[in-house]
Design an enzyme around this catalytic site. Structure first.
Site, mmCIF file in Angstrom:
data_model
loop_
_atom_site.group_PDB
_atom_site.id
_atom_site.type_symbol
_atom_site.label_atom_id
_atom_site.label_comp_id
_atom_site.label_asym_id
_atom_site.label_seq_id
_atom_site.Cartn_x
_atom_site.Cartn_y
_atom_site.Cartn_z
ATOM 1 N N GLU A 134 34.388 33.315 39.028
ATOM 2 C CA GLU A 134 33.523 34.215 39.796
ATOM 3 C C GLU A 134 32.231 34.423 39.026
ATOM 4 O OE1 GLU A 134 35.152 38.032 40.834
ATOM 5 O OE2 GLU A 134 37.111 37.181 41.315
ATOM 6 N N GLU A 152 42.680 38.775 38.542
ATOM 7 C CA GLU A 152 42.332 39.640 37.404
ATOM 8 C C GLU A 152 43.461 40.588 37.015
ATOM 9 O OE1 GLU A 152 38.604 41.598 38.223
ATOM 10 O OE2 GLU A 152 37.480 39.769 37.838
HETATM 11 C C1 GLA Z 1 36.057 41.076 40.353
HETATM 12 C C2 GLA Z 1 37.070 40.749 41.437
HETATM 13 C C3 GLA Z 1 36.451 40.392 42.748
HETATM 14 C C4 GLA Z 1 35.260 41.260 43.048
HETATM 15 C C5 GLA Z 1 34.266 41.147 41.909
HETATM 16 C C6 GLA Z 1 32.988 41.906 42.128
HETATM 17 O O1 GLA Z 1 35.730 40.044 39.541
HETATM 18 O O2 GLA Z 1 37.961 39.751 41.067
HETATM 19 O O3 GLA Z 1 37.424 40.534 43.749
HETATM 20 O O4 GLA Z 1 35.659 42.577 43.188
HETATM 21 O O5 GLA Z 1 34.869 41.655 40.757
HETATM 22 O O6 GLA Z 1 32.064 41.698 41.102
#
Ligand code: GLA
Ligand code: ZN
Length: 673
Positions: free
Chosen positions: A313, A155
């Site tokens: 995710e 991210e």
């Molecule tokens: C983000 C991060 C993850 C985690 C999630 C929790 O997407 O990439 O490492 O922290 O949030 O929702």
């Protein structure tokens, strides 16, 4: 027609972020995890994301044993690893020894070690250290049978205002403005408030301590930050491409991240992916609206590369970082996964496999909870989803055909965040795009999401809400598209400025678009939140809120008129025949009902293909990939879907001649017979 992400692995991926490094002192836990993972019908793990302090505990000292272990076990089980580079969070020693890697914020304060994603994307030291660890990972695992795809960093986001970044920004500007300060001054309109720049060294990134009202500067800074982040991504890729040229590469994006123009980042990647955390079951929006918003983002990720993407995710139950962290109701996890798949995802991943015992995310949902066994509601749902996905190999790589394009542009997000005027708190650019997307979702019509540089030619209809800024060439492209027979929809506050945020002279929308739309807009009325106007279209009265453009006809036909105030009787909706096509201008923002009626009429006129013939019940959509039609019920009630031909359930072979019934939050996959 098929375009699978992993050429030698024709299965939908079901995986999760997995952090064995948190459990190395409890080997019995790791032992069980592999068994739980296999029994959940999962076939993938994303590993290494935050592993740097374990794999390189001291500078130049490496320890890959926990990664070796999980890679070997995944290979034995026939699974694939999504292997991350660890640059999303650096180890303490690195920041201690090389403080230049830490960010400086817009107030010019040097940040301390902490959090994650707190590193300067310009720092040569950070780039070198990242390349080094990436090269070691690539060399170690290049021939490993479990290596499926690279997950670069995590991210990417944020910005840094350190001296290195300031210097890089000035170089970026010199390139853009051909080393010519006059050119830059004109683009930034800098004689305003006497801000003319006479030396490149006077230029600083925007700061609340100094310059932040020069919109041209702000826009260039956003472009620079985005380019610099992408440049960092490219530098991460140097060793990866060199050592593992055949392994595809992705990075996990985050919906509509404001720091990076993903349309420019996509070129560097083989696959796009994103982290999806909708607020299902919230108390502010109807379920169908949350679903449509999420669907629109999925469509954009499919369109980035016009091929399958990954939902990298999602949570299997709840998150821990929203104001209210409600559990997803039974079935929602499965529906969320199938929603992604139905819009083009070939991978469904969770954050996370095993819940951390400590730290900030110990209450975030996971496949394996602190209880430590499989006998949980969440585990069982993942397991049954996995069983269903095992039967869907035929779907892998299949694309989507759309007749409608929605144009949503990153640089317009930045501008709407920044400009002064209209409603200064919320201009609602993204929600407006979502409102224009919703009628298509509701009617089961596939939509491609493009930015304004996309190719409009393949579409019957192009919807371009709030196209405030137009980059060079877009005006001409719209003109040619409509002249050639296309239908386009524009709204209020469109065609106002050029790519430097300089207003078009001669009335809006800029340049020849006045001919294409057959109108010109003289003023925009910004309404107070409780103000209302009304617009009559086809004898029906709709409510106008927030914005009313006051337009003049220049050849277009008025299809609706304002009912109140000093502009009562003036046109609020127009259509213009131009060449072989048509150009609609919606001058007002409505509360939603108008857009549904307006687009439903257009769907009929343009004979747009529906993924399922006939009307769909409330909260139900139909999405399509190739021959697979996904019927998705986001509602809380059992719902009967009338069918106008006979379909077969792809998974059960059950035949539905007239109708099929969807339980709450159920998804059925139909094929025509
Ligand atoms: C983000 C991060 C993850 C985690 C999630 C929790 O997407 O990439 O490492 O922290 O949030 O929702
Ligand atoms: Zn920096």
């Amino acid at each position: 027609m098929k375009n699978p992400v992993l050429k030698d692995y024709p299965h939908i991926l079901l995986g999760a972020d997995y952090n064995p490094e948190q459990w190395l002192h409890m080997p019995e836990v790791l032992e069980k995890d592999i068994q739980f993972w296999q029994e959940a019908n999962m076939n993938s793990f994303s590993v290494g994301i935050f592993s740097w302090s374990v794999i390189e505990p001291e500078e130049g000292v490496y320890n890959f044993s926990h990664l070796d272990d999980v890679m070997d076990r995944a290979a034995e089980a026939g699974g694939k690893i999504v292997l991350a580079t660890p640059s999303g969070a650096r180890p303490h020693w690195l920041a201690q020894k090389y403080p230049e890697v830490l960010r400086v914020n817009e107030r010019r304060e040097k940040l301390l070690f902490g959090e994650r994603h707190n590193h300067c994307f310009t720092s040569p030291v950070y780039r070198e250290k990242v390349q080094n660890i990436n090269r070691r990972l690539a060399e170690r695992y290049k021939d490993h049978p479990a290596l499926g795809i690279w997950h670069i960093s995590n991210e990417y986001n944020g910005n840094c205002h350190c001296p290195l970044c300031q210097a890089a920004f000035r170089e970026w500007l010199k390139k853009k403005y051909h080393n010519n300060l006059d050119e830059l001054n004109r683009a930034w309109w800098s004689t305003f408030w006497s801000h003319t720049i006479t030396d490149w060294e006077q230029i600083e990134s925007p700061s609340s301590l100094g310059e932040y009202r020069v919109h041209g500067l702000n826009l260039d800074w956003m472009r620079f930050v985005s380019d610099q982040t992408i440049d960092f991504l490219k530098s991460e890729l140097v060793p990866i491409r060199e050592v593992t040229p055949d392994v595809p590469v992705t990075t996990n994006f985050t919906g509509f991240n404001h720091d990076i123009n993903y349309w420019r980042a996509k070129e560097v990647l083989d696959v796009t992916s994103w982290d999806n955390y909708p607020s299902w079951h919230n108390d502010e929006e109807p379920a169908c609206y949350v679903a449509a918003k999420t669907a629109m983002v999925h469509d954009m990720y499919r369109c980035f590369k016009n091929k399958p993407f990954f939902m990298m995710e999602s949570t299997p139950s709840c998150v821990n970082w929203k104001p209210v962290n409600k559990l997803m109701r039974p079935g929602m996890n499965t529906l969320q996964a199938f929603q992604a798949i139905s819009h083009g995802a070939d991978g469904v991943m969770y954050f996370q496999f095993r819940k951390s015992r400590g730290g900030m995310e110990k209450f975030h949902g996971a496949v394996i909870d602190h209880v430590g066994h499989q006998d949980t509601r969440v585990y069982r749902e993942v397991q049954s989803l996995g069983a269903r996905l095992k039967g869907l190999d035929e779907l892998v790589g299949v694309g989507t055909k759309s007749e409608v394009a929605l144009v949503f542009d990153w640089e317009n997000i930045w501008l709407f965040d920044d400009i002064a005027g209209y409603h200064n708190k919320e201009r609602k650019y993204i929600p407006t795009c979502e409102k224009h997307y919703y009628p298509f979702w509701k009617n089961g019509i596939s939509v491609d999401v493009l930015d304004m540089d996309g190719d409009f030619a393949p579409y019957k209809l192009v919807v371009m809400p709030m196209a405030y800024m137009l980059r060079p060439g877009v005006e001409e492209k719209i003109e040619a598209y409509v002249r050639g027979g296309g239908t386009i929809v524009f709204t209020y506050i469109s065609g106002i400025v050029d790519e430097n945020d300089l207003c078009y002279l001669g009335g809006w929308p800029g340049g020849r678009l006045k001919e294409v739309f057959g109108i010109w807009a003289e003023e925009t009325d910004t309404l107070y939140p409780s103000d209302r106007n009304h617009v009559e279209v086809d004898g029906k009265i709709y409510t106008a809120v927030d914005y009313c453009d006051l337009i003049h006809l220049r050849g277009a036909k008025a299809l609706g008129a304002y009912q109140e105030d000093f502009y009562a009787g003036r046109p609020a909706l127009t259509v213009n025949g131009y060449g072989a096509g048509r150009a609609y201008y919606i001058a007002f923002r409505d509360t939603g009902d108008f857009l549904v009626d307006f687009y439903e009429k257009l769907m009929t006129e343009l004979a747009l293909v529906r993924n399922l013939q006939g009307e769909l019940p409330e909260n139900v959509t139909a999405q399509r990939r190739g021959d697979f039609i996904f019927l998705e019920n986001f509602g809380e009630n059992e719902t009967v879907v009338p069918l106008h031909r006979t379909y077969k359930n792809y998974e059960t072979n059950k035949v539905y001649p007239y109708e099929c019934v969807l339980a709450p939050r159920e998804v059925k996959i139909l094929v025509e017979i």
